[in-house]
Design a protein around this motif. Structure first.
Motif, PDB file in Angstrom:
ATOM      1  N   VAL A  63       2.664   1.486   3.547  1.00 11.77           N
ATOM      2  CA  VAL A  63       3.039   3.046   4.416  1.00 11.77           C
ATOM      3  C   VAL A  63       1.103   3.374   3.946  1.00 11.77           C
ATOM      4  CG1 VAL A  63       3.777   4.053   2.040  1.00 11.77           C
ATOM      5  CG2 VAL A  63       3.831   5.346   4.082  1.00 11.77           C
ATOM      6  N   THR A  64       0.760   3.811   5.341  1.00 13.65           N
ATOM      7  CA  THR A  64      -0.210   4.247   5.026  1.00 13.65           C
ATOM      8  C   THR A  64      -1.073   5.581   5.682  1.00 13.65           C
ATOM      9  OG1 THR A  64      -1.849   3.448   7.430  1.00 13.65           O
ATOM     10  CG2 THR A  64      -1.505   1.752   5.634  1.00 13.65           C
ATOM     11  N   GLY A  65      -2.088   6.285   5.308  1.00 15.84           N
ATOM     12  CA  GLY A  65      -2.622   7.635   7.158  1.00 15.84           C
ATOM     13  C   GLY A  65      -2.790   6.752   7.632  1.00 15.84           C
ATOM     14  N   ASP A  66      -3.095   6.006   8.109  1.00 17.92           N
ATOM     15  CA  ASP A  66      -3.814   6.173   9.458  1.00 17.92           C
ATOM     16  C   ASP A  66      -2.237   6.156  10.658  1.00 17.92           C
ATOM     17  OD1 ASP A  66      -6.087   6.040   9.682  1.00 17.92           O
ATOM     18  OD2 ASP A  66      -6.410   4.137   9.434  1.00 17.92           O
ATOM     19  N   THR A 110      -6.613  15.615  -1.799  1.00 21.05           N
ATOM     20  CA  THR A 110      -6.953  14.545  -1.991  1.00 21.05           C
ATOM     21  C   THR A 110      -6.074  12.806  -1.661  1.00 21.05           C
ATOM     22  OG1 THR A 110      -9.083  15.505  -3.310  1.00 21.05           O
ATOM     23  CG2 THR A 110      -9.234  12.572  -2.286  1.00 21.05           C
ATOM     24  N   VAL A 111      -6.575  12.954  -0.700  1.00 17.31           N
ATOM     25  CA  VAL A 111      -5.126  11.320  -0.204  1.00 17.31           C
ATOM     26  C   VAL A 111      -5.843  10.416  -0.580  1.00 17.31           C
ATOM     27  CG1 VAL A 111      -3.767  10.387   1.170  1.00 17.31           C
ATOM     28  CG2 VAL A 111      -3.941  13.237   1.477  1.00 17.31           C
ATOM     29  N   LEU A 112      -5.025   9.607  -1.309  1.00 17.84           N
ATOM     30  CA  LEU A 112      -4.969   8.099  -2.251  1.00 17.84           C
ATOM     31  C   LEU A 112      -4.420   7.020  -1.128  1.00 17.84           C
ATOM     32  CD1 LEU A 112      -5.248   9.406  -5.760  1.00 17.84           C
ATOM     33  CD2 LEU A 112      -7.130   8.994  -4.767  1.00 17.84           C
ATOM     34  N   GLU A 113      -5.038   5.853  -1.081  1.00 14.50           N
ATOM     35  CA  GLU A 113      -3.948   4.659  -0.254  1.00 14.50           C
ATOM     36  C   GLU A 113      -4.668   3.940  -1.359  1.00 14.50           C
ATOM     37  OE1 GLU A 113      -3.535   5.049   4.003  1.00 14.50           O
ATOM     38  OE2 GLU A 113      -4.687   3.333   3.559  1.00 14.50           O
ATOM     39  N   GLY A 114      -4.490   3.247  -1.839  1.00 14.02           N
ATOM     40  CA  GLY A 114      -3.876   1.666  -2.442  1.00 14.02           C
ATOM     41  C   GLY A 114      -2.715   1.082  -3.338  1.00 14.02           C
ATOM     42  N   THR A 115      -2.321   0.032  -3.541  1.00 18.88           N
ATOM     43  CA  THR A 115      -1.373  -0.447  -4.292  1.00 18.88           C
ATOM     44  C   THR A 115      -0.933   0.661  -5.225  1.00 18.88           C
ATOM     45  OG1 THR A 115      -2.696  -1.595  -6.146  1.00 18.88           O
ATOM     46  CG2 THR A 115      -2.092  -2.872  -4.081  1.00 18.88           C
ATOM     47  N   TYR A 116       0.319   0.971  -5.349  1.00 14.53           N
ATOM     48  CA  TYR A 116       0.998   1.677  -6.433  1.00 14.53           C
ATOM     49  C   TYR A 116       0.303   1.948  -8.248  1.00 14.53           C
ATOM     50  CZ  TYR A 116       4.395   4.020 -10.191  1.00 14.53           C
ATOM     51  OH  TYR A 116       5.037   4.945 -10.557  1.00 14.53           O
ATOM     52  N   ASP A 117      -0.593   0.303  -8.496  1.00 15.08           N
ATOM     53  CA  ASP A 117      -1.196   0.005 -10.425  1.00 15.08           C
ATOM     54  C   ASP A 117      -2.293   1.377  -9.888  1.00 15.08           C
ATOM     55  OD1 ASP A 117       0.713  -0.612 -11.302  1.00 15.08           O
ATOM     56  OD2 ASP A 117       0.393  -3.178 -10.931  1.00 15.08           O
ATOM     57  N   ASP A 118      -3.030   0.699  -8.726  1.00 15.94           N
ATOM     58  CA  ASP A 118      -4.384   0.752  -8.600  1.00 15.94           C
ATOM     59  C   ASP A 118      -4.364   2.461  -7.985  1.00 15.94           C
ATOM     60  OD1 ASP A 118      -5.349  -1.162  -8.420  1.00 15.94           O
ATOM     61  OD2 ASP A 118      -5.954  -1.692  -6.322  1.00 15.94           O
ATOM     62  N   VAL A 119      -3.902   2.756  -7.570  1.00 14.31           N
ATOM     63  CA  VAL A 119      -3.415   4.896  -7.428  1.00 14.31           C
ATOM     64  C   VAL A 119      -3.049   5.470  -8.377  1.00 14.31           C
ATOM     65  CG1 VAL A 119      -1.912   6.785  -6.546  1.00 14.31           C
ATOM     66  CG2 VAL A 119      -3.124   4.465  -4.661  1.00 14.31           C
ATOM     67  N   MET A 120      -2.170   4.979  -9.049  1.00 16.46           N
ATOM     68  CA  MET A 120      -1.696   5.703 -10.659  1.00 16.46           C
ATOM     69  C   MET A 120      -2.878   5.381 -12.140  1.00 16.46           C
ATOM     70  SD  MET A 120       1.493   6.963  -9.793  1.00 16.46           S
ATOM     71  CE  MET A 120       1.494   8.185 -11.456  1.00 16.46           C
ATOM     72  N   LYS A 121      -3.662   4.600 -10.987  1.00 15.41           N
ATOM     73  CA  LYS A 121      -5.109   4.691 -12.831  1.00 15.41           C
ATOM     74  C   LYS A 121      -6.005   5.424 -12.269  1.00 15.41           C
ATOM     75  CE  LYS A 121      -8.437   1.229 -13.556  1.00 15.41           C
ATOM     76  NZ  LYS A 121      -8.290  -0.579 -13.262  1.00 15.41           N
ATOM     77  N   VAL A 122      -6.089   6.319 -10.833  1.00 21.12           N
ATOM     78  CA  VAL A 122      -7.402   6.748 -10.532  1.00 21.12           C
ATOM     79  C   VAL A 122      -6.631   7.989 -10.759  1.00 21.12           C
ATOM     80  CG1 VAL A 122      -8.149   6.990  -8.312  1.00 21.12           C
ATOM     81  CG2 VAL A 122      -8.508   5.373  -8.612  1.00 21.12           C
ATOM     82  N   ILE A 123      -5.293   8.016 -10.787  1.00 20.44           N
ATOM     83  CA  ILE A 123      -5.106   9.266 -11.052  1.00 20.44           C
ATOM     84  C   ILE A 123      -5.178   9.844 -12.859  1.00 20.44           C
ATOM     85  CG2 ILE A 123      -2.629  10.756 -11.276  1.00 20.44           C
ATOM     86  CD1 ILE A 123      -2.141   9.758  -8.726  1.00 20.44           C
ATOM     87  N   HIS A 124      -4.660   8.862 -13.621  1.00 22.41           N
ATOM     88  CA  HIS A 124      -4.882   8.377 -15.316  1.00 22.41           C
ATOM     89  C   HIS A 124      -6.419   9.044 -15.207  1.00 22.41           C
ATOM     90  CE1 HIS A 124      -5.053   7.949 -19.280  1.00 22.41           C
ATOM     91  NE2 HIS A 124      -5.273   6.703 -18.853  1.00 22.41           N
ATOM     92  N   ILE A 127       0.597  -1.231   0.021  1.00 22.06           N
ATOM     93  CA  ILE A 127      -0.101   0.502  -0.038  1.00 22.06           C
ATOM     94  C   ILE A 127       0.876   1.287  -0.539  1.00 22.06           C
ATOM     95  CG2 ILE A 127      -1.464   1.038   1.323  1.00 22.06           C
ATOM     96  CD1 ILE A 127      -2.128  -1.151  -0.052  1.00 22.06           C
ATOM     97  N   ILE A 128       0.709   2.282  -0.961  1.00 23.02           N
ATOM     98  CA  ILE A 128       1.022   3.479  -0.468  1.00 23.02           C
ATOM     99  C   ILE A 128       0.293   4.729  -0.479  1.00 23.02           C
ATOM    100  CG2 ILE A 128       2.483   2.868  -2.298  1.00 23.02           C
ATOM    101  CD1 ILE A 128       1.808   4.934  -4.513  1.00 23.02           C
ATOM    102  N   ASN A 129       0.770   5.971  -0.462  1.00 21.14           N
ATOM    103  CA  ASN A 129      -0.527   7.405  -0.436  1.00 21.14           C
ATOM    104  C   ASN A 129       0.441   8.070  -1.556  1.00 21.14           C
ATOM    105  OD1 ASN A 129      -0.343   6.989   3.539  1.00 21.14           O
ATOM    106  ND2 ASN A 129      -1.274   6.005   2.828  1.00 21.14           N
ATOM    107  N   ALA A 130      -0.947   9.143  -1.648  1.00 23.62           N
ATOM    108  CA  ALA A 130      -0.404   9.363  -2.840  1.00 23.62           C
ATOM    109  C   ALA A 130      -1.467  10.735  -2.827  1.00 23.62           C
ATOM    110  CB  ALA A 130      -0.893   9.785  -3.806  1.00 23.62           C
ATOM    111  N   SER A 131      -1.459  12.234  -2.535  1.00 25.36           N
ATOM    112  CA  SER A 131      -1.647  13.431  -2.369  1.00 25.36           C
ATOM    113  C   SER A 131      -1.864  13.646  -3.749  1.00 25.36           C
ATOM    114  CB  SER A 131      -0.845  14.479  -1.514  1.00 25.36           C
ATOM    115  OG  SER A 131      -1.851  15.697  -1.535  1.00 25.36           O
ATOM    116  N   ILE A 132      -3.299  14.171  -4.602  1.00 24.13           N
ATOM    117  CA  ILE A 132      -3.478  14.624  -5.250  1.00 24.13           C
ATOM    118  C   ILE A 132      -4.482  15.752  -5.406  1.00 24.13           C
ATOM    119  CG2 ILE A 132      -5.830  13.098  -5.936  1.00 24.13           C
ATOM    120  CD1 ILE A 132      -5.293  13.639  -9.275  1.00 24.13           C
ATOM    121  N   GLN A 133      -3.987  16.819  -6.376  1.00 27.15           N
ATOM    122  CA  GLN A 133      -4.653  18.067  -6.000  1.00 27.15           C
ATOM    123  C   GLN A 133      -4.734  18.449  -7.514  1.00 27.15           C
ATOM    124  OE1 GLN A 133      -1.907  21.962  -4.976  1.00 27.15           O
ATOM    125  NE2 GLN A 133      -2.982  22.456  -3.833  1.00 27.15           N
TER     126      GLN A 133
END
Length: 98
Positions: free
Chosen positions: A88-91, A46-60, A5-11
């Motif tokens: 790595v989680t937000g919690d 907005t902070v996203l949390e998931g696998t790298y592939d899943d997070v990058m898919k949503v960003i795309h 799990i990774i964290n990503a912030s998208i604005q």
């Protein structure tokens, strides 16, 4: 990439005059909500949390949606935290403040 799990912030920062920028941001958040990925909306990003592939898919998907719907111009600000050997989680990062 690994499956931790990774964290990503998208604005999203629309640079438009056709409608209020918040309307484009709301549409972007709707894409995130529909994705099924864990997220938390904040006042600046907005902070996203998931696998790298899943997070990058949503960003795309967010960027593709803005493009397909005719947003003239926007900035996508990203921050991504990846740990190579575990989740790595937000919690983990903010639970002591809640």
């Amino acid at each position: 990439m690994h499956s931790y799990i990774i964290n990503a912030s998208i604005q999203i920062v629309p640079i438009v005059l056709d409608k209020h920028p918040y309307q484009w941001v709301d549409d972007a958040i709707a894409i995130i909500q529909q994705s099924g990925i864990k997220y938390e909306v904040g006042p600046f990003a907005t902070v996203l949390e998931g696998t790298y592939d899943d997070v990058m898919k949503v960003i795309h998907q967010v960027n593709e949606f803005l493009y397909q719907k005719g947003c003239a111009e926007w900035i996508t600000n990203l921050q991504i935290q990846v740990r190579s050997s575990s989740n790595v989680t937000g919690d983990e990062k903010i639970s002591k403040f809640r």
